[in-house]
Every structure is written in structure tokens, then in C-alpha cells.
Design a protein around this motif. Sequence first.
Motif, short mmCIF file in Angstrom:
data_model
loop_
_atom_site.label_atom_id
_atom_site.label_comp_id
_atom_site.label_asym_id
_atom_site.label_seq_id
_atom_site.Cartn_x
_atom_site.Cartn_y
_atom_site.Cartn_z
N ALA A 1 2.88 14.96 38.45
CA ALA A 1 3.22 13.68 39.07
C ALA A 1 4.60 13.73 39.69
CB ALA A 1 3.15 12.56 38.03
N GLY A 2 5.56 14.34 39.00
CA GLY A 2 6.92 14.43 39.52
C GLY A 2 7.00 15.27 40.78
N ALA A 3 6.29 16.40 40.79
CA ALA A 3 6.30 17.27 41.96
C ALA A 3 5.69 16.58 43.17
CB ALA A 3 5.54 18.57 41.65
N MET A 4 4.58 15.90 42.97
CA MET A 4 3.92 15.22 44.07
C MET A 4 4.79 14.08 44.61
SD MET A 4 0.10 13.52 44.21
CE MET A 4 -0.63 15.14 43.89
N ALA A 5 5.38 13.30 43.72
CA ALA A 5 6.22 12.18 44.14
C ALA A 5 7.48 12.67 44.84
CB ALA A 5 6.59 11.32 42.93
N THR A 6 8.07 13.75 44.36
CA THR A 6 9.28 14.29 44.98
C THR A 6 9.01 14.78 46.40
OG1 THR A 6 10.24 14.95 42.86
CG2 THR A 6 11.05 16.09 44.82
N ALA A 7 7.96 15.58 46.57
CA ALA A 7 7.64 16.12 47.90
C ALA A 7 7.29 15.01 48.89
CB ALA A 7 6.49 17.11 47.78
N THR A 8 6.59 13.99 48.40
CA THR A 8 6.16 12.90 49.28
C THR A 8 7.32 12.05 49.78
OG1 THR A 8 4.03 12.80 48.11
CG2 THR A 8 4.65 10.89 49.45
N THR A 9 8.28 11.80 48.91
CA THR A 9 9.36 10.86 49.24
C THR A 9 10.69 11.55 49.54
OG1 THR A 9 10.02 10.62 46.90
CG2 THR A 9 8.31 9.14 47.72
N TYR A 10 10.70 12.88 49.67
CA TYR A 10 11.96 13.60 49.79
C TYR A 10 12.82 13.18 50.98
CZ TYR A 10 15.40 17.21 49.16
OH TYR A 10 16.60 17.85 48.95
N PRO A 11 12.26 12.96 52.18
CA PRO A 11 13.13 12.53 53.30
C PRO A 11 13.92 11.26 52.98
CG PRO A 11 11.01 13.26 54.13
CD PRO A 11 10.89 13.22 52.65
N LEU A 12 13.33 10.34 52.23
CA LEU A 12 14.05 9.12 51.84
C LEU A 12 15.16 9.44 50.86
CD1 LEU A 12 11.00 6.72 51.39
CD2 LEU A 12 12.74 6.61 53.20
N ASP A 13 14.94 10.42 50.00
CA ASP A 13 15.97 10.83 49.05
C ASP A 13 17.16 11.42 49.80
OD1 ASP A 13 17.12 11.43 46.49
OD2 ASP A 13 16.49 13.51 46.75
N LEU A 14 16.89 12.25 50.79
CA LEU A 14 17.97 12.83 51.59
C LEU A 14 18.75 11.76 52.34
CD1 LEU A 14 18.11 16.08 53.53
CD2 LEU A 14 18.41 14.00 54.87
N LEU A 15 18.05 10.80 52.92
CA LEU A 15 18.72 9.71 53.63
C LEU A 15 19.56 8.88 52.67
CD1 LEU A 15 15.74 8.67 55.91
CD2 LEU A 15 17.96 9.50 56.73
N ARG A 16 19.05 8.62 51.47
CA ARG A 16 19.82 7.89 50.46
C ARG A 16 21.13 8.59 50.15
NH1 ARG A 16 19.12 7.90 44.59
NH2 ARG A 16 18.32 10.01 44.93
N THR A 17 21.07 9.91 49.96
CA THR A 17 22.26 10.68 49.64
C THR A 17 23.27 10.64 50.77
OG1 THR A 17 21.04 12.20 48.19
CG2 THR A 17 23.14 12.98 49.08
N ARG A 18 22.81 10.81 51.98
CA ARG A 18 23.73 10.83 53.13
C ARG A 18 24.39 9.48 53.35
NH1 ARG A 18 21.80 15.11 57.78
NH2 ARG A 18 21.37 16.85 56.37
N PHE A 19 23.66 8.40 53.18
CA PHE A 19 24.27 7.07 53.35
C PHE A 19 25.25 6.79 52.22
CE2 PHE A 19 20.92 6.13 56.45
CZ PHE A 19 21.63 5.37 57.36
N ALA A 20 24.92 7.18 51.00
CA ALA A 20 25.81 6.96 49.86
C ALA A 20 27.08 7.79 49.98
CB ALA A 20 25.10 7.30 48.55
N ALA A 21 27.01 8.91 50.73
CA ALA A 21 28.17 9.79 50.89
C ALA A 21 29.09 9.35 52.01
CB ALA A 21 27.69 11.22 51.17
N GLN A 22 28.71 8.32 52.77
CA GLN A 22 29.54 7.85 53.88
C GLN A 22 30.73 7.04 53.39
OE1 GLN A 22 26.60 7.28 57.70
NE2 GLN A 22 26.79 5.54 56.31
N GLY A 23 31.86 7.23 54.04
CA GLY A 23 33.02 6.39 53.77
C GLY A 23 33.05 5.24 54.76
N ASN A 24 34.25 4.78 55.08
CA ASN A 24 34.38 3.71 56.07
C ASN A 24 34.04 4.19 57.48
OD1 ASN A 24 35.15 1.62 54.29
ND2 ASN A 24 37.24 2.41 54.23
N ASP A 25 34.23 5.50 57.71
CA ASP A 25 33.82 6.08 59.00
C ASP A 25 32.33 6.41 58.90
OD1 ASP A 25 36.44 5.96 59.90
OD2 ASP A 25 36.91 7.93 59.08
N ARG A 26 31.53 5.58 59.50
CA ARG A 26 30.09 5.71 59.34
C ARG A 26 29.54 6.89 60.13
NH1 ARG A 26 27.64 -0.14 60.47
NH2 ARG A 26 25.80 0.82 59.51
N VAL A 27 28.83 7.75 59.41
CA VAL A 27 28.19 8.89 60.05
C VAL A 27 26.94 8.41 60.79
CG1 VAL A 27 27.14 11.15 59.69
CG2 VAL A 27 29.04 10.41 58.24
#
Length: 320
Positions: A130-156
Motif C-alpha cells: 500500500a505504501g509503495a503504490m501510494a508513494t508512486a502515485t502521489t510523488y509529484p505532489l510530494d516534490l511540489l510540497r517540498t519545493r514550496f516549503a523550501a521557499q523563503g521570501n524570494d519565491r521560486v
Amino acid sequence: MAPSSQGSRLQVVTAGATAGLISRFVIAPLDVVKIRLQLQPHSLSDPLSHKNLRGSPIYKGTIRTLQHIVKHEGVTGLWKGNVPAELMYVSYAAVQFTAYRSMTMLLHRFFGKENPLPQAAESFISGAAAGAMATATTYPLDLLRTRFAAQGNDRVYTSLRRAIWEIRRDEGIKGFFRGLSPGLAQIIPLMGIFFAIYETVRLPLGRLDLPWGSGDATAGVLASIVAKTAVFPLDLVRKRIQVQGPTRSLYIHRNIPEYAGTIRTMQQILKQEKVRGLYRGLTVSLMKAAPASAVTMWTYERVLNLLISYGGDKSVESAV
């Protein structure tokens, strides 16, 4: 979660999605803090780090990091990346619980009444799948979450739509799957261990008169702490790889080194930051894991039971 009373697929999806949505809202600020700490390649104790900060902040501890973010980025800074994260948590929880249910029923069908697998082994297999299937299916959203959370005041990235367009333009489709390998390497033992422990202790704890509440929630906390600690280095490696690419030097930590591959990234972190570098953010991760898992499992069980009580248990073998 006995297969005979698991509810219909729609009921399972609804309960899983609801659990993911509520859980994400509760732990969003801690999630941002964890990501910021995981991406930080420097510390106050490193005398060489100050020469290479490039304007990056130095975070030290959960509370101080929370205070720093609020002071310099406002309260809303604690919810950066919340839109893709909410989408990810809802989708992830729905896929995870559906796959877990389906795999459990498939194992029962395959082995029949003479099932030789102990409960812990059955839960491990179902949880890992279940974890492997859910991870592969939703991974692009996970990457986007990380990149937005890593932004400072200068928005990437100025918006979610813009981020998707720019990643597709500059990095191609594979850009959405940076770090998938450590993600899968992490999630299989993580979810396997989690569900094995959860299913093992849930019923015994449920029979106890616990002063702090539900046995389901307590089992979720214990299972999550053990599982998260065991695989945390792979989670950190995944985060470091997710912010690679043409925007690497534009995030709040502008001195993130270049990484390539799971093993090489781990070796590089060990060489430059020692063993403790692989565990940056572990404390806040465990702080986050406890309420997240407790809320997720408690909400899932209650919502599913509520749906079954109102709509009836329409679970059928053919739903697998």
C-alpha cells in the motif's frame, strides 16, 4: 480492520481521504519546520559553515525554527506548500487504505481459510504494498510540497500551476520524480513496520482503560515512532534530492550541495555532515508523526465505522 467488516471501496476511499485531509491540516507547521531542518547542510557548531551560507538562515531546534519562520516570513510561512500537501495527503491516504484493504483481501483469497501467515506478516506485506503504490502515485505532489516549503521570501514559484509548468519545461517529466528511489526504499519498510506494529498492538491496547484516550490512536503513535526512526535517513536523502535541478540555489538554503543518486547522496552527507547529518529534523519528525498518525488512524476508523453504520457494510470479495 478485519476484512469481513472493512466496508465498500467508496467507504474506504472516503474515510482515507478524510483522515488525510484533517491530519495534514493539524501538522502542517511542523512539516515545514522538518523540511527546513532536513535541507540545512550547515549548523552553528560548524565553524566553516558561516563562510558558505550565501544568506541562508541557521535553524536550531524546533521552537526556534518556528519563531524564525514566523518572524521573517509571517504566520502564513508555516503553511507553505500546504495546497500540494493537502492534495497529496488526501490522495495518499485514499490510495494507501484502499490498497491495504485490497492486498489484505487478496492474501485471504490466495491462502484461503488455511492462511499460514501470522497477523504481523500479513500486515507487513499489505502495508508495504500500500505504501509503495501510494508513494508512486502521489510523488509529484510530494516534490511540489517540498519545493514550496523550501521557499523563503524570494519565491521560486509564484503558484502551483506555474511550478508545474516550469518543472515540466526545465526538467521534463522526470523532474517530478526526483528522489523517487529513496522514497520507495523508505516507504516499503516504513509502512510495513507501521502496519505490522499497529495491527499487533491495536486490539490489546483497545482493551485497556487508557487515561489519554483511544487505543487506536496510541497504537498509531507507537507504530509511527518506531517506523519513522528506522527509515529517517532515507527521508532526508529524498528531500535533498527533490530540490536538485536549476532552482537548487534559489531556496531558503542557498548552499544546498549537488546530489545525485541515493547511495552517493548518503555518502556525501556522511562525509560532510557526519552521521548526525542524516538525522537533521528527526525530533520534529517524531513530534509530527505522533499527532499525524494518531489523527489519521483515529479519524479513519471513526469515519469508516460511521459510513458503514449509515450505509451498511457493502464489502464484497469482487471489490478487490
